[in-house]
Design a protein around this motif. Sequence first.
Motif, PDB file in Angstrom:
ATOM      1  N   ALA A   1       0.832  -1.204   0.000  1.00 35.53           N
ATOM      2  CA  ALA A   1       0.000   0.000   0.000  1.00 35.53           C
ATOM      3  C   ALA A   1       0.866   1.254   0.000  1.00 35.53           C
ATOM      4  CB  ALA A   1      -0.925  -0.008   1.215  1.00 35.53           C
ATOM      5  N   GLU A   2       1.914   1.245   0.823  1.00 34.94           N
ATOM      6  CA  GLU A   2       2.825   2.386   0.843  1.00 34.94           C
ATOM      7  C   GLU A   2       3.484   2.585  -0.519  1.00 34.94           C
ATOM      8  OE1 GLU A   2       5.063   3.421   4.697  1.00 34.94           O
ATOM      9  OE2 GLU A   2       4.965   1.213   4.696  1.00 34.94           O
ATOM     10  N   ALA A   3       3.883   1.495  -1.146  1.00 38.19           N
ATOM     11  CA  ALA A   3       4.513   1.588  -2.459  1.00 38.19           C
ATOM     12  C   ALA A   3       3.546   2.153  -3.501  1.00 38.19           C
ATOM     13  CB  ALA A   3       5.024   0.219  -2.889  1.00 38.19           C
ATOM     14  N   HIS A   4       2.275   1.783  -3.397  1.00 38.15           N
ATOM     15  CA  HIS A   4       1.260   2.295  -4.316  1.00 38.15           C
ATOM     16  C   HIS A   4       1.140   3.809  -4.177  1.00 38.15           C
ATOM     17  CE1 HIS A   4      -3.108   1.713  -5.994  1.00 38.15           C
ATOM     18  NE2 HIS A   4      -2.482   2.724  -6.558  1.00 38.15           N
ATOM     19  N   VAL A   5       1.013   4.283  -2.939  1.00 39.42           N
ATOM     20  CA  VAL A   5       0.930   5.725  -2.708  1.00 39.42           C
ATOM     21  C   VAL A   5       2.183   6.417  -3.228  1.00 39.42           C
ATOM     22  CG1 VAL A   5       0.841   7.516  -0.923  1.00 39.42           C
ATOM     23  CG2 VAL A   5      -0.631   5.494  -0.739  1.00 39.42           C
ATOM     24  N   ALA A   6       3.347   5.823  -2.979  1.00 39.00           N
ATOM     25  CA  ALA A   6       4.610   6.418  -3.427  1.00 39.00           C
ATOM     26  C   ALA A   6       4.676   6.507  -4.947  1.00 39.00           C
ATOM     27  CB  ALA A   6       5.787   5.612  -2.881  1.00 39.00           C
ATOM     28  N   ARG A   7       4.190   5.466  -5.645  1.00 41.17           N
ATOM     29  CA  ARG A   7       4.197   5.494  -7.111  1.00 41.17           C
ATOM     30  C   ARG A   7       3.333   6.637  -7.638  1.00 41.17           C
ATOM     31  NH1 ARG A   7       3.760  -0.023  -6.580  1.00 41.17           N
ATOM     32  NH2 ARG A   7       1.521  -0.030  -7.035  1.00 41.17           N
ATOM     33  N   LEU A   8       2.157   6.787  -7.051  1.00 44.15           N
ATOM     34  CA  LEU A   8       1.274   7.868  -7.494  1.00 44.15           C
ATOM     35  C   LEU A   8       1.918   9.229  -7.243  1.00 44.15           C
ATOM     36  CD1 LEU A   8      -2.174   6.511  -6.222  1.00 44.15           C
ATOM     37  CD2 LEU A   8      -1.319   6.505  -8.568  1.00 44.15           C
ATOM     38  N   ASN A   9       2.466   9.412  -6.050  1.00 38.46           N
ATOM     39  CA  ASN A   9       3.089  10.691  -5.726  1.00 38.46           C
ATOM     40  C   ASN A   9       4.288  10.977  -6.615  1.00 38.46           C
ATOM     41  OD1 ASN A   9       2.518  10.675  -2.083  1.00 38.46           O
ATOM     42  ND2 ASN A   9       1.130  11.061  -3.787  1.00 38.46           N
ATOM     43  N   ALA A  10       5.081   9.947  -6.909  1.00 37.96           N
ATOM     44  CA  ALA A  10       6.252  10.135  -7.762  1.00 37.96           C
ATOM     45  C   ALA A  10       5.864  10.588  -9.165  1.00 37.96           C
ATOM     46  CB  ALA A  10       7.062   8.842  -7.832  1.00 37.96           C
ATOM     47  N   ALA A  11       4.656  10.214  -9.577  1.00 38.60           N
ATOM     48  CA  ALA A  11       4.147  10.628 -10.889  1.00 38.60           C
ATOM     49  C   ALA A  11       3.434  11.977 -10.820  1.00 38.60           C
ATOM     50  CB  ALA A  11       3.198   9.564 -11.429  1.00 38.60           C
ATOM     51  N   GLY A  12       3.517  12.639  -9.655  1.00 32.08           N
ATOM     52  CA  GLY A  12       2.884  13.938  -9.501  1.00 32.08           C
ATOM     53  C   GLY A  12       1.396  13.876  -9.227  1.00 32.08           C
ATOM     54  N   ARG A  13       0.911  12.725  -8.788  1.00 30.42           N
ATOM     55  CA  ARG A  13      -0.529  12.535  -8.566  1.00 30.42           C
ATOM     56  C   ARG A  13      -0.834  12.476  -7.075  1.00 30.42           C
ATOM     57  NH1 ARG A  13      -2.031   7.455 -12.304  1.00 30.42           N
ATOM     58  NH2 ARG A  13      -4.099   8.420 -12.395  1.00 30.42           N
TER      59      ARG A  13
END
Length: 301
Positions: free
Chosen positions: A158-170
Amino acid sequence: MTSTTDPATRERSRVALVTCDLFPDLWEDDHPLRDTLRARGAEVDVVPWDAAGVDWAAYDVAVIRSPWDYVARRDSFVAWAHSVPKLLNPADVLEWNTDKRYLTELAGAGLPVTPTDFVAPGETWTPPAAGEWVVKPTVSAGSQDTGRYHLPARSAQAEAHVARLNAAGRTAMIQPYLAAVDEVGETALIFLPDARGDLSYSHAIRKGAMLTGPDEGAIKPGSERIDPRTPSEAEHKTAERVLEAVRGGTRRLLYARVDLIPGPDGAPLLVELELTEPSLFLKEGGDAATRRLAEAILARV
């Protein structure tokens, strides 16, 4: 507005049904609408929203239907919407509704919204200690980039999912998984203009549970079973309260869909208010719903 339109007006009407390259002939559920408009004498074109060289001012009205590729280009989509002279639903509504942070505004108005935390790029998020949770971006369509996580077993995912979205500017949003969807399902109430032009209840459907796990392969293939449904009185009242909170009132709207799931106490919770490009499930609504929507479009010409 009346339920019929002068035949001469119908013959003059040019209507654009707005789609994307993924669905060049519309999503099949909108075929009855296209055909009904043509049967009433309107000239109907199916046009991708980002098609080059389109003279949108040449249309009496443009109706958003299936532009489902806009997610990665929301800013361009919103700018396009503001450039179209007569668009339904209106561009300011689309701008507000295409970012699910609108749920914060509705919750602030006292509406029963599914509890939601938002995590913007640069912010930190600590997963809850336990329970099942849904992670998804605030700008999405069709459950894209959405995952279901059982914590603490899948906290790292779940943390990785949030991090992926944030890294993409989302911006990510985190909600509790509403377990009632597994048995009761999700109720989607569709509202269309009535003979007076007021947005009122048309029909409803039940959607079965879809999310199975993390965002890679989170959607069970073929799991979106759609059935007609008669909403409860509580669902009706909740949906009407949600629509009363729409900016600028509902008379500007051609359609609305209110998606509800029972919360832990059984009372309906708002999952999404769909005002941009929702499936309206016209096949489940029958000929009456299709005729009602077609007449509402022609009345707006």
